[in-house]
Design an enzyme around this catalytic site. Sequence first.
Site, PDB file in Angstrom:
ATOM      1  N   LEU A   1       0.995  -0.525  -0.140  1.00  0.00           N
ATOM      2  CA  LEU A   1      -0.655  -0.085   0.104  1.00  0.00           C
ATOM      3  C   LEU A   1       0.605   0.738   0.320  1.00  0.00           C
ATOM      4  O   LEU A   1       2.020   1.496   0.492  1.00  0.00           O
ATOM      5  CB  LEU A   1      -0.546  -0.422   0.952  1.00  0.00           C
ATOM      6  CG  LEU A   1      -2.263  -1.056   1.570  1.00  0.00           C
ATOM      7  CD1 LEU A   1      -2.947  -0.310   2.282  1.00  0.00           C
ATOM      8  CD2 LEU A   1      -3.331  -0.271   0.145  1.00  0.00           C
ATOM      9  N   ASP A   2       0.353   2.470  -0.444  1.00  0.00           N
ATOM     10  CA  ASP A   2       2.015   3.651  -1.285  1.00  0.00           C
ATOM     11  C   ASP A   2       0.966   4.224   0.600  1.00  0.00           C
ATOM     12  O   ASP A   2       0.425   3.539   1.361  1.00  0.00           O
ATOM     13  CB  ASP A   2       0.652   4.656  -1.742  1.00  0.00           C
ATOM     14  CG  ASP A   2       0.977   4.152  -3.407  1.00  0.00           C
ATOM     15  OD1 ASP A   2       1.180   3.222  -3.985  1.00  0.00           O
ATOM     16  OD2 ASP A   2      -0.125   4.381  -3.685  1.00  0.00           O
ATOM     17  N   PRO A   3       2.590   4.987   1.261  1.00  0.00           N
ATOM     18  CA  PRO A   3       2.424   5.476   2.238  1.00  0.00           C
ATOM     19  C   PRO A   3       0.876   6.256   2.111  1.00  0.00           C
ATOM     20  O   PRO A   3       0.679   6.152   4.002  1.00  0.00           O
ATOM     21  CB  PRO A   3       3.138   6.997   2.489  1.00  0.00           C
ATOM     22  CG  PRO A   3       4.697   5.978   0.858  1.00  0.00           C
ATOM     23  CD  PRO A   3       3.057   4.888   0.178  1.00  0.00           C
ATOM     24  N   GLU A   4       0.396   6.862   1.742  1.00  0.00           N
ATOM     25  CA  GLU A   4      -1.008   7.603   2.197  1.00  0.00           C
ATOM     26  C   GLU A   4      -1.965   7.407   1.768  1.00  0.00           C
ATOM     27  O   GLU A   4      -2.997   7.643   1.681  1.00  0.00           O
ATOM     28  CB  GLU A   4      -0.965   8.979   1.000  1.00  0.00           C
ATOM     29  CG  GLU A   4      -0.034   9.925   1.272  1.00  0.00           C
ATOM     30  CD  GLU A   4       0.988  10.921   2.406  1.00  0.00           C
ATOM     31  OE1 GLU A   4      -0.539  11.154   3.086  1.00  0.00           O
ATOM     32  OE2 GLU A   4       1.456  10.344   2.672  1.00  0.00           O
ATOM     33  N   ALA A   5      -1.792   5.608   2.025  1.00  0.00           N
ATOM     34  CA  ALA A   5      -2.948   4.474   1.556  1.00  0.00           C
ATOM     35  C   ALA A   5      -2.948   4.026   2.964  1.00  0.00           C
ATOM     36  O   ALA A   5      -1.532   3.747   3.644  1.00  0.00           O
ATOM     37  CB  ALA A   5      -3.203   3.687   0.166  1.00  0.00           C
TER      38      ALA A   5
END
Length: 319
Positions: free
Chosen positions: A46-50
């Site tokens: 998962l992306d850091p912002e997810a």
Amino acid sequence: MARKKKGRDITGILVVNKPLGLSSNQVLQRVKRLFNANKAGHTGALDPEASGVLPICLGEATKFSQLLLDSDKGYRTTAFLGQVRSTGDKEGEVLEERPVPVFDEDRIEAVLNDFRGDVEQVPPMFSALKMNGKPLYELAREGMSQEEMRAVAEKKRRVIQIHELTLNHATETTLDLSVRCSKGTYIRTLVEDIGEALGCGAFVQDLHRTHSGPYDESMSYTLEALESLAEQSGDDKGALDSLLMPAETALPESWPVVELTVSEAARMLQGQAIKTGLGDCPSVQLWAVESDVRVLTGIGYIENGVIRSQRLLQVNLPS
């Protein structure tokens, strides 16, 4: 001489509710340290912002990581209408702003319906997609132009499956959506494409994963809860270990179970194939059975009356 592994031989699957701001690998390393595990792997970044569901496999369960990487996923996302951004999410540079028409629910539903089922996608330019061994997001930082990145992404055009796409709530500028999809689906691309179909553009404002294969957020633990439990327990890992789910929970329930005698299981673990009267099957669970004791030994397939292994676990067979 082989170097001794650091950490414990502990096997199981832990579902973490990944927080915002951390990479999946950072979460993995923190969990590995908490459990003092000698081997660990996550099952789909998962992306850091997810945020959201991130299953982490420990020990022998890492042999099933690919199954979970290939499994369907579920997400809840907020699409912000009226802007196109370079990365497809709120971290990107604003490339274009457009007026947002007044949409009624029927219009939104008609557009969403076009994105259900088999859908062709071009991966986002700012992604882990690689060229010459480097992810595009790294190449972007090194100065690759958007035109070059777009050309690379276009070559990776693919067909994905959107099993469910539901509008939960809408405002004048946002759509709250739930998505169930196949592996390889880019939610940023889905939101951008929906925005284009609506004529106003869109980007991902928030993204939360709700499901990963058989695991959902009701099974997950926050890092804070795990670290608090570890601090309370000290050197005793029993409380943490009790949170682990067995490795077999990663296996699809639809896969047939093949019961082996202890002798057959031992031969398979030595790399031998086993003859059977069962029909051909592309994927089966392999269990060693002795009286009322059952031990998962791995996964395999049946072809031409022979059981062959694909992934075998290092286990203690029933005696």
